[in-house]
Design an enzyme around this catalytic site. Sequence first.
Site, short mmCIF file in Angstrom:
data_model
loop_
_atom_site.label_atom_id
_atom_site.label_comp_id
_atom_site.label_asym_id
_atom_site.label_seq_id
_atom_site.Cartn_x
_atom_site.Cartn_y
_atom_site.Cartn_z
N THR A 107 -14.35 77.53 -28.50
CA THR A 107 -15.11 77.69 -30.11
C THR A 107 -16.35 78.07 -29.79
O THR A 107 -16.88 77.58 -28.84
CB THR A 107 -14.47 76.66 -30.82
OG1 THR A 107 -15.10 75.51 -30.08
CG2 THR A 107 -12.97 76.27 -30.94
N TYR A 160 -9.41 79.87 -45.25
CA TYR A 160 -8.46 80.08 -44.12
C TYR A 160 -6.81 79.47 -44.68
O TYR A 160 -5.89 79.78 -44.23
CB TYR A 160 -9.06 79.15 -42.89
CG TYR A 160 -10.13 79.87 -42.29
CD1 TYR A 160 -9.93 80.76 -41.13
CD2 TYR A 160 -11.40 79.47 -42.56
CE1 TYR A 160 -10.87 81.42 -40.59
CE2 TYR A 160 -12.44 80.18 -42.32
CZ TYR A 160 -12.44 80.99 -40.85
OH TYR A 160 -13.26 81.68 -40.33
N CYS A 180 -18.81 84.51 -36.74
CA CYS A 180 -18.25 83.20 -37.28
C CYS A 180 -19.08 82.11 -38.02
O CYS A 180 -20.14 81.79 -37.71
CB CYS A 180 -17.96 82.28 -35.87
SG CYS A 180 -17.43 80.54 -35.96
#
Length: 321
Positions: A127, A191, A60
């Site tokens: 997350t 994104y 990530c």
Amino acid sequence: MASTPSPSSYIATGGAFERDASYVSDRITKDARRPEHGPVDGDLWPVEPGRYRLIAAAACPWANRTLIVRKLLGLEDVISVGMPGPVHDSRSWSFHLDPDGRDPVLGIERLQDAYFRRFPGYPRGITVPAVVEESTGLLVTNDFPWITHDLFHEWQEFHRPDAPDLWPAELRAEMDEVMERIYTEVNNGVYRCGFAGTQEAYDAAYDRLFTALDWLEERLTDRRYLMGERITEADVRLFTTLARFDAVYHGHFKCNRQKLTEMPVLWAYARDLFQTPGFGETIDFDQIKAHYYVVHSDINPSGIVPKGPDPEAWLTQHGRG
């Protein structure tokens, strides 16, 4: 980066990607004091070596920031780290790379367990990065921009003696503006391209992204780092997106005007950082590719993970010294 149900769940009206930016905004500060900058909507926790565990998946980019800052500041023996594997399902990041599939300190199989222990039935994405209190297993915060901010400002007593000044006071105002543009146009911009739901939304996202990359290419032409001749938090925040650009974003997210290797200034800058202690050793290209190409099944339904590009290119001379 949320523990992703599917990319389609991020598409807003009109086909444009919108990130859910609601986080647990607790802060860890010296003596649990009220911080000068940032949100204070949540609880305040005291700085205390050995109390907290940083959960940060190597895959990530948002979590990658925390791994870099922790190393740059020399906090490895002060804040422990747990690393979920790159592939997860709709429930949570999991510790499937650890023995018995559990984090060796927290004893949990999924990061979701720490969220639910603090907030039963937590309704948002699970997350990373996240900070968890070791003794209770409770989530403390997942507010990623402020985690690295506070690692610098609040934990200074425990920094290594030659730790870099990642937030120079005299540059703070300009740096905030630069980081905001990097976040909206580059970190989030890739994104916006990858999860666009219409051609119009994708085209607009693509143009915004490459306008920003052209601005960065020009900015870095006559300075070694974003804010001058020393590394700052701004460089950390840009680097984690650049490190994933050719391996993932160029093809998987259709950010394909150019590869990073075809933008000479940004490519040299990125290699300069990669070869700087604290940066390159946090990058795991296999985990990065496994995450995006497997988890984002709406974009890559075959689940096939590409073999390239060759990571050895990151070790070539950059000429930025």
